[in-house]
Design a protein around this motif. Structure first.
Motif, PDB file in Angstrom:
ATOM      1  N   TYR C 245       0.825  -1.199   0.000  1.00  0.00           N
ATOM      2  CA  TYR C 245       0.000   0.000   0.000  1.00  0.00           C
ATOM      3  C   TYR C 245       0.859   1.250   0.000  1.00  0.00           C
ATOM      4  O   TYR C 245       0.610   2.196  -0.743  1.00  0.00           O
ATOM      5  N   ALA C 249      -0.011   3.581  -3.215  1.00  0.00           N
ATOM      6  CA  ALA C 249      -0.999   4.668  -3.127  1.00  0.00           C
ATOM      7  C   ALA C 249      -0.395   6.071  -3.262  1.00  0.00           C
ATOM      8  O   ALA C 249      -0.899   6.873  -4.055  1.00  0.00           O
ATOM      9  N   VAL C 253      -1.263   9.059  -6.350  1.00  0.00           N
ATOM     10  CA  VAL C 253      -1.733  10.435  -6.136  1.00  0.00           C
ATOM     11  C   VAL C 253      -0.685  11.443  -6.583  1.00  0.00           C
ATOM     12  O   VAL C 253      -0.933  12.301  -7.426  1.00  0.00           O
ATOM     13  N   PHE C 282      -6.047   1.504  -7.786  1.00  0.00           N
ATOM     14  CA  PHE C 282      -6.050   2.352  -6.597  1.00  0.00           C
ATOM     15  C   PHE C 282      -7.277   2.056  -5.742  1.00  0.00           C
ATOM     16  O   PHE C 282      -7.192   1.870  -4.522  1.00  0.00           O
ATOM     17  N   HIS C 286      -7.471   0.001  -2.039  1.00  0.00           N
ATOM     18  CA  HIS C 286      -8.115   0.545  -0.850  1.00  0.00           C
ATOM     19  C   HIS C 286      -9.129  -0.421  -0.281  1.00  0.00           C
ATOM     20  O   HIS C 286      -9.221  -0.603   0.949  1.00  0.00           O
TER      21      HIS C 286
END
Lengths: 458, 118, 797
Positions: C245, C249, C253, C282, C286
């Motif tokens: 993660y 992640a 972004v 993505f 999550h």
């Protein structure tokens, strides 16, 4: 070792009388050479388009006297005429690349070959270098004249023995009855070509006719034949219908080449003669009797046009700038406001006068005109327009394409790029985006607060 | 897995209770981080709603606003992962180091946001 | 009390620390040497020819760099170029990938501030070799993360010499790939490092490196699709961890934000299908993270309840979202993909719809020999490497396997993408080789230690001989060690360090070491050294002979020595000295960049090929008869037309060979140009059997005007190997102004409109009826003799 002459009396060697005269002599030489230089440069000034030296080629020296009124009018206007016979071996238009004359008059309808170094190619070269030409053909026009005319876009009747015959508007006169003497009054409507005074009396014409290709944009019919005219041999009977008939026959035409050289083609040499100038004229079928034919006025006005005393324009001083500034920028931005100005003058025969018209247009052009605007004038020769640069970027051109009947064509193009907005020329803060600004700043503030809280909490 | 609605409702309630109890056992600092994440996500949702109403004209501002919220949420979650004592993999990572990395990343994020905003 | 001893080599910790330190220093020097090797192997073209920029695209990059160094970054960012794609212009700031030019500009600036006066051209020429050294070091770092230092060094030296990478990064090849490959490998390294350590710091660095990659090359979409695929793979194979993660992640972004900053990409970073995979994954990650978290804090029974609830509710939402997405994507005709990406997914797409993309030679699929030419030995080391990566499978090694598989697929579609395959192949081969070398040296060491032990047993040492940590993965490698390469300068102590570093330890006390018989291992070692020699020889040959040609200067060998053809620069120099600054030159788009850069004249179309209609206009003009072509060129304000002709010397890439593409592209926009009109029975000919349309086209006339004067009337075209069809003809609307020494570049001027328009055709009284300008035009020609000796052929290719 050349010694620069110093002040007389100061140099001890100049006490000698011999060196004194030498010094005076050299000063005089320098002075005269300078003045000669000045005089020479003035005589070839490009600023004065009315040219002064004209070569007149004649078939036969008798033409000098039989056409004297025409020649005298030219000389009275300041032209130097150089008369030569067409087979004079000393005829030369150029020497060492320099043109000896500024205009050429060919009154040689029957000449097959010119003397000297003159031929069709040399004459066309003369025209292509910007000089003017008057050509008169006649009933027995030679191939030479026909070729010159064909190269300029004027097609004389191919039948060598054909002349223009008009049974409807011939000139009433005592002697001949074959109606080859025509009284023509179908003039082109142009003040530039034929002057502002209307020619009331018809023009006497006797000779051959020619036709023009309607698709040819450089030639104009100045004097057309009447609808009843045709071109044929007067002495023999017609076996086939004539090829040239009616108003498509042109009696006198002008050609204005792309480099603004002007040529007049006349199918009749007698059009220019004293006899036709002075004779009274009456058109068949009309009761008006004119004491004097319109030939003299017609020929004079036309010669003024041919030798650039009328209708010659020049465009100078192209300027463009943004509204509010004075410098010319190298590149514009889209949506700029700009102003364009140009000065146009017309040659009056002796000086440049401001040209006044209301149809000069400016184009802002990139493969097609994005802006097309008529320019306004201040009556002193300055034309200006202001407009907004379109919303398209690219390489544009300021184009002025002015082609008015009888006037020299103006073709100006100035290239200027137009760029899009720079990254800092947009609006700085956009109102609809305020929530986003707020959110971003709030996250920053939240981060700040969070780190405090996180670090200092137990 | 067909369960009757009554039992599923009971199950849902039981689930909810167990979630609550499990969550309240988390340490305070993690809860602070969770609050921070919620705030960021909430702001992002507001912006998306605003864009749906008004339209996406200054798209770069919209993107930077939304991505700044999403970015802070993600980075905070990363911090939470690293600081959470239950994660065995990060037991030898000093929390100061984790926080320093977090600050650095946020700095970069906000710098880029500022650049992209206008 | 016994001092702890390493049982295989019987060393104390103190001496092993010394060994460690020595190994580090050695690794450092080896890396330095690798850098020097990578730099120097790319210098052949500078030595053989001169320090000059090659090909076509680098000239544009060079021109942009010149502008940047002269005018500064703000002007460069906003640069509107009015000297190309006349009259449309081109907004350079928004259509160019700025990474390369900014890098070279920065290097130049830094050197200037140190008062080292290198010219911009020198900096541009040598940027690629310098960055290939960096790329080799980045490969070392990446492979070290996957397998260890030994594999890293091997992979680095392989990458320094692999011909595929050399071909795009020789000194003088100043193109995007020169820095982009370095950025690619470095980004991958940082990703793998973040994956291995779970540190947010490396995640930040990863995003910044990704930003550099986006700045440099359009191939960045490979990264932003490969990494999500790997994440998905890890999730699906049950290898999800929180490090994953953290690795993924923030990258999405920050990476999307940074990518949107680059003007070329802009909003494409969120709107085109090429990026959708990253957003999808993505969301997936999550969901998975949340699921794991909840699983962690709930009891298993409660978790099951939660799962069913979520699944039933979430499924509905999911379907709705997917439906919306599909509707949005399907509404665009290309489903949101750009033309080039679509042609990668569907190899037949370009030839059907976009002839310009199909016509570029770099976009053709590669042939089998090109794999062996470009990768050589690595082609059969790669499968061994894949096996080595599987035992044991870690996140990093699964990533490298995925990278390799994807790049093999894409390299099969487009030969230009062999370049992306090269680092993956080097990594895999490096891993395979280092594993094999590990086995071989261990065998030899074991034999030696057995020898010394048998000597020591008499002395009473009670060291058990067989206490060693097993290396299970070696077993499989032994079967595959037929053809292995190894670097002779490696020392045994290297393996020591690696043994200590390896995290996978399942140490048992009594286990037989997996070794080979010593004679076999000596022999295998010798064979690998030999093979390594072959690889090196091939790489050096490829670098020197095959990939160093600057293509702006051509050479050929004949019986009387080396002939140099410098016609292109001759023509551009003529243009820059003999034409006005604002004159426009029309040619086929291949030569646009070179013309603007070297001749400094405005061109109509160039290699950027962004406006198909404009190119089709030029193509139509080249395919039309003289008068129509004159009209088209006059409407574009063209003054000069430039064609490349290879018929005299046998240069095969001339405009006549490209002519059919001009017809196709022109015909795609202007339907009156039909390709069958130019072919006789489906065959493209220019001899006497050619169609009248072909013989009257402007390209034919401009290429073969006065060609018969070179060989006494026959007009034999050495490339097409026939005599030409129409031999004697005159040009009515164009006049020849320059032909280079070997007739390779011919420049023509548009004749101005005639001063007078002629009347009907008269019987020609004299031969001077034609336009007298023809006689004057020939005097401006180059006065070099163009008569070649008979039987002298120029060999190209």
């Amino acid at each position: 070792m050349f010694k620069v002459p110093t002040l007389l009396g100061s140099d001890p060697t100049l006490k000698n009388p011999k060196t004194k005269t030498m010094a005076k002599f050299s000063i005089a030489i320098v002075f005269t050479s300078i003045s000669l230089l000045i005089a020479l440069t003035h005589s070839f000034s490009i600023e004065k388009p009315t040219d002064r030296r004209i070569l007149v080629l004649l078939d036969d020296l008798a033409l000098k006297s039989s056409h004297s009124i025409f020649f005298n009018s030219l000389q009275a206007r300041g032209f130097e005429l150089d008369f030569k016979l067409s087979d004079d071996p000393k005829i030369a238009l150029q020497r060492y690349g320099q043109h000896l004359y500024d205009g050429l008059v060919l009154f040689t309808p029957t000449t097959e070959r010119f003397g000297g170094s003159l031929d069709v190619a040399a004459i066309l070269d003369f025209v292509d270098s910007g000089k003017d030409l008057i050509v008169a053909a006649d009933a027995s026009a030679s191939d030479l004249i026909r070729n010159i005319a064909a190269e300029c876009g004027v097609d004389f009747d191919e039948d060598p023995s054909a002349v223009v015959i008009d049974h409807g508007s011939y000139a009433v006169s005592g002697s001949e009855g074959d109606h080859t003497l025509i009284a023509a009054d179908d003039f082109i409507q142009s003040d530039v070509l034929l002057g502002s005074t209307i020619i009331k009396a018809p023009v006497l014409f006797k000779g051959i006719g020619h036709s023009l290709n309607p698709a040819n944009s450089l030639v104009l019919k100045v004097l057309s034949a009447s609808p009843s005219a045709y071109s044929a041999n007067p002495k023999s009977k017609l076996s086939t219908p004539p090829s040239l008939t009616g108003s498509s026959i042109s009696l006198v035409s002008v050609v204005q080449a792309r480099n603004n050289a002007r040529v007049v083609f006349s199918g009749s040499l007698d059009l220019f003669s004293n006899k036709f100038f002075k004779s009274p004229v009456q058109k068949a079928g009309s009761s008006n009797k004119y004491a004097k034919s319109g030939n003299e006025q017609f020929v004079t006005e036309l010669s003024k046009w041919v030798f650039h005393e009328r209708g010659h324009l020049k465009a100078v001083n192209v300027r463009h700038h943004r509204v509010g500034e004075t410098d010319e920028p190298a590149i514009y931005r889209i949506n700029d406001d700009l102003q364009y100005s140009v000065e146009i003058y017309e040659w009056s025969g002796s000086s440049w006068e401001p040209y006044i018209a209301n149809d000069v247009q400016i184009q802002f052009y990139m493969m097609s005109p994005y802006v097309l605007k008529t320019m306004s004038t201040n009556k002193k020769g300055l034309y200006h327009a202001s407009f907004k640069v379109p919303d398209v970027y690219g390489v544009f051109q300021f184009k002025v394409e002015y082609q008015r009947l009888g006037y020299t064509s103006l073709s100006l193009a100035k290239q200027i790029p137009v760029r899009p907005f720079r990254h800092n020329e947009y609006e700085r803060f956009i109102p609809t985006a305020f929530p986003y600004y707020g959110a971003s700043f709030s996250t920053m503030a939240a981060f700040f607060i969070f780190s405090f809280v996180y670090l200092y909490s137990k | 897995m067909g369960k009757s609605p009554v039992t599923s409702k009971d199950d849902a309630q039981a689930l909810f209770h167990s979630l609550r109890s499990a969550y309240s056992a988390t340490p305070t600092n993690l809860k602070i981080i969770d609050l921070y994440v919620l705030f960021a996500v909430f702001t992002a949702l507001i912006q998306v709603g605003y864009m749906a109403i008004v339209g996406s004209f200054p798209f770069n501002s919209f993107l930077s606003g939304v991505l700044s919220c999403v970015g802070t949420a993600v980075l905070a979650v990363c911090l939470r992962i690293q600081v959470n004592k239950e994660n065995k993999e990060f037991s030898d990572l000093p929390p100061e180091r984790a926080f320093a990395d977090f600050v650095l990343c946020n700095l970069v994020l906000h710098l880029v946001i500022m650049n992209f905003l206008g | 009390m016994a001092v702890p001893v390493d049982h295989l080599t019987k060393q104390t910790p103190a001496s092993s620390t010394l060994r460690l330190a020595f190994g580090n220093v050695l690794a450092f020097f080896i890396l330095l040497l690798i850098g020097v090797l990578a730099f120097s192997i790319r210098l052949f073209s500078v030595i053989k020819y001169e320090s000059v920029i090659h090909e076509f695209d680098p000239y544009f990059n060079y021109r942009v760099t010149q502008f940047l160094t002269k005018n500064g970054i703000y002007d460069f960012w906003n640069w509107f170029d009015d000297r190309t794609w006349y009259p449309l212009g081109r907004v350079i700031g928004g259509t160019v990938y700025p990474g390369l030019t900014l890098t070279a500009g920065t290097i130049w600036k830094v050197l200037q501030s140190f008062n080292i006066p290198l010219s911009v051209e020198t900096v541009c020429v040598f940027t690629a070799p310098v960055f290939s050294a960096f790329a080799a070091w980045a490969t070392y770092l990446l492979t070290k993360e996957v397998k260890g230092t030994g594999a890293g060094l091997t992979a680095a030296v392989l990458l320094a010499m692999v011909p595929s990478y050399i071909s795009r990064s020789v000194a003088g090849s100043y193109d995007n790939e020169a820095v982009a490959i370095f950025a690619l490998i470095f980004t991958f390294y940082l990703y793998v490092k973040t994956l291995n350590t779970g540190s947010l710091f490396y995640a930040t660095l990863n995003s910044i490196s990704y930003f550099y990659m986006v700045c440099s090359w359009g191939g960045y979409t490979f990264i932003i699709n490969l990494i999500p695929m790997h994440v998905l793979l890890c999730i699906v194979t049950g290898r999800y961890s929180s490090r994953l993660y953290i690795a993924y992640a923030p990258l999405v972004v920050l990476g999307t934000l940074l990518a949107a900053l680059v003007p070329v990409v802009g909003f494409n970073a969120v709107m085109t299908s090429e990026h959708f995979a990253s957003f999808l994954v993505f969301i997936v990650i999550h969901v998975v993270a949340l699921a794991y978290y909840i699983k962690g804090i709930l009891s298993p029974k409660m978790f099951k309840v939660a799962a069913t609830l979520v699944v039933s509710v979430g499924l509905v939402i999911c379907c709705a979202v997917v439906a919306v997405l599909v509707a949005v994507v399907a509404s665009s005709p290309t489903k949101g993909w750009s033309g080039r990406s679509l042609s990668l997914l569907d190899p037949t797409y370009a030839s059907k719809y976009i002839p310009i993309i199909a016509s570029v030679s770099e976009h053709q699929p590669p042939t089998w020999p090109s794999y062996f030419m470009d990768l050589n030995v690595l082609a059969f080391l790669v499968p061994a490497g894949i096996i080595a990566c599987f035992a044991p499978l870690s996140d990093a090694s699964s990533f490298v396997i995925l990278y390799l598989v994807m790049s093999v697929y894409f390299s099969g579609v487009m030969v230009r993408l062999m370049l992306v395959l090269a680092p993956a192949a080097c990594i895999m081969s490096g891993i395979a080789l280092s594993e094999a070398f590990d086995v071989l040296t261990r065998s030899i060491k074991f034999y030696i230690s057995n020898l010394s032990e048998s000597l020591q047993i008499d002395a009473g040492d009670s060291v058990p001989a067989n206490n060693v940590s097993p290396q299970n993965e070696v077993l499989k490698n032994e079967k595959k060690e037929d053809t292995l390469k190894e670097r002779p300068s490696r020392k045994n102590k290297k393996k020591e360090k690696e043994n200590i570093e390896k995290p996978s330890v399942k140490s048992k006390t009594e286990k037989r070491p997996l070794v080979l018989p010593v004679e076999a291992s000596f022999f295998a070692l010798f064979l690998t050294v030999l093979l390594g020699g072959f690889y090196v020889v091939h790489s050096v040959w490829a670098a020197a002979e095959a990939y160093s040609a600057p293509s702006i200067v051509l050479t050929s060998h004949s019986h009387d020595g080396l002939h140099v053809f410098d016609d292109f620069r001759e023509a551009y120099a003529w243009l820059s000295h003999n034409t006005e600054v604002d004159d426009k030159v029309a040619s086929w788009w291949d030569y646009g960049y070179q013309t603007t850069a070297m001749a400094n004249r405005t061109v109509i179309v160039d290699n950027n090929t962004w406006n198909n209609t404009h190119i089709a206009t030029v193509g139509t003009a080249m395919s039309s008869p003289e008068k129509a072509a004159w009209e088209i060129f006059n409407s574009l304000d063209v003054k000069y037309v430039l064609v490349v002709f290879g018929g005299l010397v046998g240069y095969p890439s001339d405009d006549i060979n490209k002519f059919l593409w001009m017809v196709r592209i022109g015909g795609g926009v202007f339907p009156h140009i039909k390709e069958p009109d130019y072919l006789r029975d489906g065959q493209y000919r220019i001899d006497s059997q050619a169609t009248p349309t072909m013989l009257n086209s402007l390209m034919y006339k401009l290429s073969y005007f006065r060609f018969v004067e070179t060989d006494g009337g026959k007009g034999y075209d050495r490339v097409r190997r026939t005599e030409i069809g129409k031999k004697h003809f005159k040009l009515t609307h164009f006049e020849e102004v320059f032909t280079t020494h070997h007739w390779m570049v011919r420049i023509y001027k548009l004749k101005p409109q005639r001063n007078r328009i002629r009347g009907k055709a008269k019987k020609s009284k004299s031969a001077k009826n034609q336009n007298p300008e023809i006689g004057h035009s020939l005097s401006k020609r180059s006065t070099g003799s163009w008569l070649t000796e008979s039987g002298w052929s120029y060999g190209f290719g």
